[in-house]
Each structure stands twice: as structure tokens, then as C-alpha cells.
Design a protein around this motif. Structure first.
Motif, PDB file in Angstrom:
ATOM      1  N   THR A  92      41.492 -13.669 -16.512  1.00  0.00           N
ATOM      2  CA  THR A  92      41.057 -15.066 -16.550  1.00  0.00           C
ATOM      3  C   THR A  92      42.249 -15.957 -16.896  1.00  0.00           C
ATOM      4  O   THR A  92      42.943 -15.708 -17.880  1.00  0.00           O
ATOM      5  N   GLY A  93      42.480 -16.997 -16.102  1.00  0.00           N
ATOM      6  CA  GLY A  93      43.615 -17.896 -16.311  1.00  0.00           C
ATOM      7  C   GLY A  93      44.788 -17.492 -15.427  1.00  0.00           C
ATOM      8  O   GLY A  93      44.704 -16.520 -14.661  1.00  0.00           O
ATOM      9  N   PRO A  94      45.877 -18.248 -15.531  1.00  0.00           N
ATOM     10  CA  PRO A  94      46.061 -19.408 -16.410  1.00  0.00           C
ATOM     11  C   PRO A  94      45.368 -20.661 -15.870  1.00  0.00           C
ATOM     12  O   PRO A  94      45.028 -20.730 -14.694  1.00  0.00           O
ATOM     13  N   PHE A  95      45.156 -21.633 -16.785  1.00  0.00           N
ATOM     14  CA  PHE A  95      44.519 -22.894 -16.430  1.00  0.00           C
ATOM     15  C   PHE A  95      45.433 -24.060 -16.790  1.00  0.00           C
ATOM     16  O   PHE A  95      46.266 -23.952 -17.691  1.00  0.00           O
ATOM     17  N   PRO A  96      45.264 -25.193 -16.122  1.00  0.00           N
ATOM     18  CA  PRO A  96      46.088 -26.364 -16.441  1.00  0.00           C
ATOM     19  C   PRO A  96      45.732 -27.005 -17.779  1.00  0.00           C
ATOM     20  O   PRO A  96      46.539 -27.723 -18.364  1.00  0.00           O
ATOM     21  N   THR A  97      44.511 -26.781 -18.261  1.00  0.00           N
ATOM     22  CA  THR A  97      44.085 -27.307 -19.561  1.00  0.00           C
ATOM     23  C   THR A  97      43.420 -26.193 -20.356  1.00  0.00           C
ATOM     24  O   THR A  97      42.975 -25.178 -19.787  1.00  0.00           O
ATOM     25  N   SER A 142      55.793 -13.389 -17.255  1.00  0.00           N
ATOM     26  CA  SER A 142      55.529 -14.765 -16.811  1.00  0.00           C
ATOM     27  C   SER A 142      54.475 -15.477 -17.654  1.00  0.00           C
ATOM     28  O   SER A 142      54.310 -16.683 -17.516  1.00  0.00           O
ATOM     29  N   HIS A 143      53.764 -14.745 -18.496  1.00  0.00           N
ATOM     30  CA  HIS A 143      52.712 -15.375 -19.294  1.00  0.00           C
ATOM     31  C   HIS A 143      52.448 -14.595 -20.580  1.00  0.00           C
ATOM     32  O   HIS A 143      52.826 -13.427 -20.699  1.00  0.00           O
ATOM     33  N   GLY A 144      51.814 -15.285 -21.508  1.00  0.00           N
ATOM     34  CA  GLY A 144      51.383 -14.647 -22.740  1.00  0.00           C
ATOM     35  C   GLY A 144      49.866 -14.555 -22.761  1.00  0.00           C
ATOM     36  O   GLY A 144      49.182 -14.788 -21.758  1.00  0.00           O
ATOM     37  N   SER A 145      49.337 -14.205 -23.930  1.00  0.00           N
ATOM     38  CA  SER A 145      47.881 -14.129 -24.106  1.00  0.00           C
ATOM     39  C   SER A 145      47.546 -14.807 -25.430  1.00  0.00           C
ATOM     40  O   SER A 145      47.816 -14.258 -26.501  1.00  0.00           O
ATOM     41  N   GLY A 146      47.009 -16.013 -25.346  1.00  0.00           N
ATOM     42  CA  GLY A 146      46.720 -16.768 -26.561  1.00  0.00           C
ATOM     43  C   GLY A 146      45.417 -17.529 -26.454  1.00  0.00           C
ATOM     44  O   GLY A 146      45.088 -18.071 -25.395  1.00  0.00           O
ATOM     45  N   ALA A 147      44.677 -17.581 -27.566  1.00  0.00           N
ATOM     46  CA  ALA A 147      43.388 -18.283 -27.560  1.00  0.00           C
ATOM     47  C   ALA A 147      43.098 -18.849 -28.943  1.00  0.00           C
ATOM     48  O   ALA A 147      43.332 -18.200 -29.966  1.00  0.00           O
ATOM     49  N   TRP A 148      42.623 -20.086 -28.951  1.00  0.00           N
ATOM     50  CA  TRP A 148      42.191 -20.757 -30.180  1.00  0.00           C
ATOM     51  C   TRP A 148      40.749 -20.394 -30.511  1.00  0.00           C
ATOM     52  O   TRP A 148      39.912 -20.268 -29.607  1.00  0.00           O
ATOM     53  N   ARG A 187      38.862 -20.698 -27.052  1.00  0.00           N
ATOM     54  CA  ARG A 187      39.443 -21.490 -25.962  1.00  0.00           C
ATOM     55  C   ARG A 187      40.809 -20.916 -25.577  1.00  0.00           C
ATOM     56  O   ARG A 187      41.701 -20.799 -26.420  1.00  0.00           O
ATOM     57  N   LEU A 188      40.962 -20.570 -24.312  1.00  0.00           N
ATOM     58  CA  LEU A 188      42.227 -20.055 -23.800  1.00  0.00           C
ATOM     59  C   LEU A 188      43.264 -21.178 -23.763  1.00  0.00           C
ATOM     60  O   LEU A 188      42.990 -22.269 -23.265  1.00  0.00           O
ATOM     61  N   VAL A 189      44.431 -20.899 -24.307  1.00  0.00           N
ATOM     62  CA  VAL A 189      45.483 -21.913 -24.408  1.00  0.00           C
ATOM     63  C   VAL A 189      46.163 -22.087 -23.051  1.00  0.00           C
ATOM     64  O   VAL A 189      46.582 -21.097 -22.417  1.00  0.00           O
ATOM     65  N   ALA A 190      46.283 -23.337 -22.608  1.00  0.00           N
ATOM     66  CA  ALA A 190      46.908 -23.621 -21.315  1.00  0.00           C
ATOM     67  C   ALA A 190      48.424 -23.526 -21.399  1.00  0.00           C
ATOM     68  O   ALA A 190      49.081 -22.971 -20.496  1.00  0.00           O
ATOM     69  N   GLU A 191      49.006 -24.073 -22.455  1.00  0.00           N
ATOM     70  CA  GLU A 191      50.462 -24.094 -22.590  1.00  0.00           C
ATOM     71  C   GLU A 191      51.027 -22.677 -22.653  1.00  0.00           C
ATOM     72  O   GLU A 191      50.578 -21.846 -23.437  1.00  0.00           O
ATOM     73  N   GLY A 192      51.978 -22.396 -21.815  1.00  0.00           N
ATOM     74  CA  GLY A 192      52.568 -21.068 -21.768  1.00  0.00           C
ATOM     75  C   GLY A 192      51.922 -20.181 -20.737  1.00  0.00           C
ATOM     76  O   GLY A 192      52.203 -18.979 -20.683  1.00  0.00           O
ATOM     77  N   SER A 193      51.042 -20.758 -19.919  1.00  0.00           N
ATOM     78  CA  SER A 193      50.377 -19.994 -18.844  1.00  0.00           C
ATOM     79  C   SER A 193      49.693 -18.740 -19.387  1.00  0.00           C
ATOM     80  O   SER A 193      49.892 -17.618 -18.898  1.00  0.00           O
TER      81      SER A 193
END
Length: 214
Positions: A92-97, A142-148, A187-193
Motif C-alpha cells: 500500500t502506497g506511496p501516496f502524495p498525502t 527508494s522508500h521507507g515504511s512509516g506510519a503515524w 496514517r501512512l506517512v507521505a513524506e519519504g514515499s
């Protein structure tokens, strides 16, 4: 004067025959006893009726109290646990927001406070709740895995991991005081793809339960 009174009493006594006097003396006590027996029986029945009504009233009050306690107990039994997917692998992702993750595979949902259509947990009672969430991904540089974890509109804590290659996963936990109607979600973090990966092993999860009401 004394002679006149004595004479009148003599006449009155003489007017009542011996048989009538005997019958009166016999019937009068019998009538009194009958009335007393009826009154006693009525009192006994009245007491029995009162005891029955009191028992019925007490039973109704006890049932009301039991129903109230059951309802309170049900409200205080709150726990849920869910993962992002049921079985099929999915990234799931990445998203622009920043985007809310909807955890579809619900393992436990006691109290039905978690909504698998929105991904949101809604507090049914004021109290302190414990939440845990984890996010995973496959690194490709190319991306990380982060969520608030979000309470209403407030970003509380972030779980984040970055690996250039291989499998990565991170998790966090928090205790929150919630009011009735407060919502909590991931919430999946957009910054950092950032992305979130899940499959039948259930790497990306969201769980929570009520510690104690307040």
C-alpha cells in the motif's frame, strides 16, 4: 326515685323470656368469634399478598440492577486486533498525502469499536486505552515504511523504518486517555514515499484495548 328505677328494671327483665335471654347469650359470642376468625383470615391473606408484592418488586429491582451491571460490563469490554490484508500479498502506497490505513483482516473486535470500513477505532467509554501498530515493507532503496498513530487530528507517535534492501518492519505502542467518541487510527506517512506491506503472515497490524475506564 330508687323505687321507680328498680321497678323499671324489673319490668324490662320481665319482658325478656328466659329462652330469649339464653339464646342471646349463646349467639352473641359465636358471632364475635366468627367475625374474629374472618378478620384473622383476611389479615393472614393480606400479609401473604404484601409479601408476594414485595418479592415481586425486589425481583424487578434486582433484574434492573443486573441488566445495568451487564450493560456496564459490556461497555468496559473493549479490544480489537487487525491486519492490513487477509492473505494476498499487497503493498500500500506511496501516496502524495498522509493516508489512513484500513486494516481489513479483523481477528478480534470485542465491543465493535473498530470499524474495518474506515480503519478507525472509536472510544465507546471514557478511559485509558493501549494501542500498538506495526508497519512493514520490502526495501528497494527508494522508500521507507512509516506510519503515524493519530488521535482525532493529532499525530501522536510514528513507527518508522528504512532499509535499502531486504525486509523492514517497525512498531510502536502508546497509552492514551480518550473521551467518548474520540477516534484513533493509523496514517501512512507521505513524506519519504513510505509504503506498507502485508501478506498472509500479517506484518502490518493495528491493535488496541481498554486498560481501565475513568
Amino acid at each position: 326515685m330508687k323505687i321507680s328505677l328498680s321497678f323499671m328494671l324489673f319490668l324490662l327483665l320481665g319482658a325478656v323470656s328466659p329462652s330469649e335471654s339464653t339464646d342471646y347469650q349463646k349467639s352473641f359470642p359465636q358471632d364475635i368469634y366468627a367475625v374474629l376468625r374472618e378478620m384473622t383470615a383476611s389479615l393472614v391473606q393480606l400479609k401473604a399478598d404484601m409479601r408476594f408484592l414485595q418479592t415481586q418488586e425486589q425481583a424487578a429491582q434486582q433484574k434492573t440492577e443486573v441488566d445495568k451491571l451487564k450493560k456496564q460490563l459490556q461497555v468496559r469490554q473493549v479490544a480489537f486486533s487487525a491486519s492490513l490484508v487477509v492473505a494476498d500479498p499487497k503493498t500500500t502506497g506511496p501516496f502524495p498525502t498522509d493516508t489512513t490505513l484500513i486494516f481489513k483482516h479483523v481477528v478480534t473486535n470485542i465491543g465493535n469499536a473498530y470499524n474495518s470500513n474506515t480503519g478507525m477505532f472509536t472510544a465507546p467509554v471514557r478511559g485509558v486505552y493501549h494501542f500498538e501498530w506495526s508497519v512493514a515493507a520490502k526495501g528497494d532503496n527508494s522508500h521507507g515504511s512509516g506510519a503515524w498513530l493519530v488521535k482525532n487530528t493529532q499525530n501522536v507517535f510514528m513507527a518508522y523504518e528504512y532499509e535499502a534492501y531486504g525486509f523492514m518492519s517497525s512498531s510502536k505502542a502508546v497509552a492514551l486517555l480518550l473521551e467518548v467518541g474520540d477516534v484513533v487510527f493509523v496514517r501512512l506517512v507521505a513524506e519519504g514515499s513510505n509504503v506498507a506491506y502485508d501478506d498472509k503472515s500479517h506484518h502490518t497490524t493495528f491493535s488496541g484495548h481498554l486498560l481501565f475506564p475513568m
